[in-house]
Design an enzyme around this catalytic site. Sequence first.
Site, PDB file in Angstrom:
ATOM      1  N   HIS A   1       1.744  -0.265   1.678  1.00  0.00           N
ATOM      2  CA  HIS A   1       3.085  -0.807   1.851  1.00  0.00           C
ATOM      3  C   HIS A   1       3.148  -2.310   1.606  1.00  0.00           C
ATOM      4  O   HIS A   1       2.235  -3.059   1.948  1.00  0.00           O
ATOM      5  CB  HIS A   1       3.605  -0.503   3.257  1.00  0.00           C
ATOM      6  CG  HIS A   1       2.747  -1.074   4.353  1.00  0.00           C
ATOM      7  ND1 HIS A   1       2.900  -2.344   4.833  1.00  0.00           N
ATOM      8  CD2 HIS A   1       1.715  -0.534   5.040  1.00  0.00           C
ATOM      9  CE1 HIS A   1       2.022  -2.571   5.793  1.00  0.00           C
ATOM     10  NE2 HIS A   1       1.269  -1.498   5.930  1.00  0.00           N
ATOM     11  N   ASP A   2       4.228  -2.743   0.975  1.00  0.00           N
ATOM     12  CA  ASP A   2       4.558  -4.165   0.776  1.00  0.00           C
ATOM     13  C   ASP A   2       3.595  -4.887  -0.161  1.00  0.00           C
ATOM     14  O   ASP A   2       3.598  -6.126  -0.212  1.00  0.00           O
ATOM     15  CB  ASP A   2       4.640  -4.899   2.120  1.00  0.00           C
ATOM     16  CG  ASP A   2       5.663  -4.267   3.056  1.00  0.00           C
ATOM     17  OD1 ASP A   2       6.866  -4.404   2.792  1.00  0.00           O
ATOM     18  OD2 ASP A   2       5.243  -3.618   4.036  1.00  0.00           O
TER      19      ASP A   2
ATOM     20  N   GLY B   1      -2.166  -3.192   3.242  1.00  0.00           N
ATOM     21  CA  GLY B   1      -0.783  -3.641   3.199  1.00  0.00           C
ATOM     22  C   GLY B   1      -0.645  -5.118   2.868  1.00  0.00           C
ATOM     23  O   GLY B   1      -1.517  -5.923   3.180  1.00  0.00           O
TER      24      GLY B   1
END
Length: 260
Positions: A122-123, A140
Amino acid sequence: MSQVTIHPSSIVSSKARIGNNVSIGPFCVVEDDVEIGDNTELISHVVLGNGARIGREVRIHPNAVIATAPQDLKYRNEPTTAHIGDRTVIRESVTVNRGTVHSYQTRVGSDCLLMAYVHVAHDCVVGDHVIMANGVQLGGHVEVGDWAILGGLTGVHQFCRIGPHTMIGACSRVVKDVPPFTLSGKEPLSIEGINAVGLRRRGFEDATVRAIDDFYTVLLRSGFNTSDGLRAYESAYSEIDPQVSMCIDFIRQSKRGIYR
């Protein structure tokens, strides 16, 4: 005449926004909030979750999973996205999670190659022309610059940054920032030199390559710590090449420290 080809065994939402000349092979799943660009191919057994934004001329191989929920205990099913740029190739069993409320998106650039079993958490922000060999794992919030190459089975700790035009050897453990234009390897990871061959292949002038090499010679091989090395270089050179200036900015913005 443009058309969309969908194998009868696949489940494709009528709400998905699908471009021209898209091919969706057998046993794929495409959820509601998905966008697929023109001339993209899902070979088979591909899952595109809500929030998937797939560019043009992308090729996604079997068992890849794009834009499923992030592996973050703080995530509460907020609507976020995962973007795959144009002409990127996603090989077998790659996973790209969508973002969290930190940035609301995960991004993989254009003209990339993600080999089998790569994970982009994520991100993350992955630039253009990036190659990640089999089994690379990004935690992440990782940033990977344009034209970076990560060797197989390399793991990158969350919030680390990998500079553009870097090359990292296989089976590396990355827990700090890797500065631009460098070659790194060994265990623990260390900078072995600059990526001179890669830079020349991509059209960098010899003067720029020499300037980058001079910069890292002062920074990494002259006995200075990082802060003193930056000051020593800036004191010694009245005119600084723009690519070296970019390196200096990258290093000064580092929060995890850089490899030496």
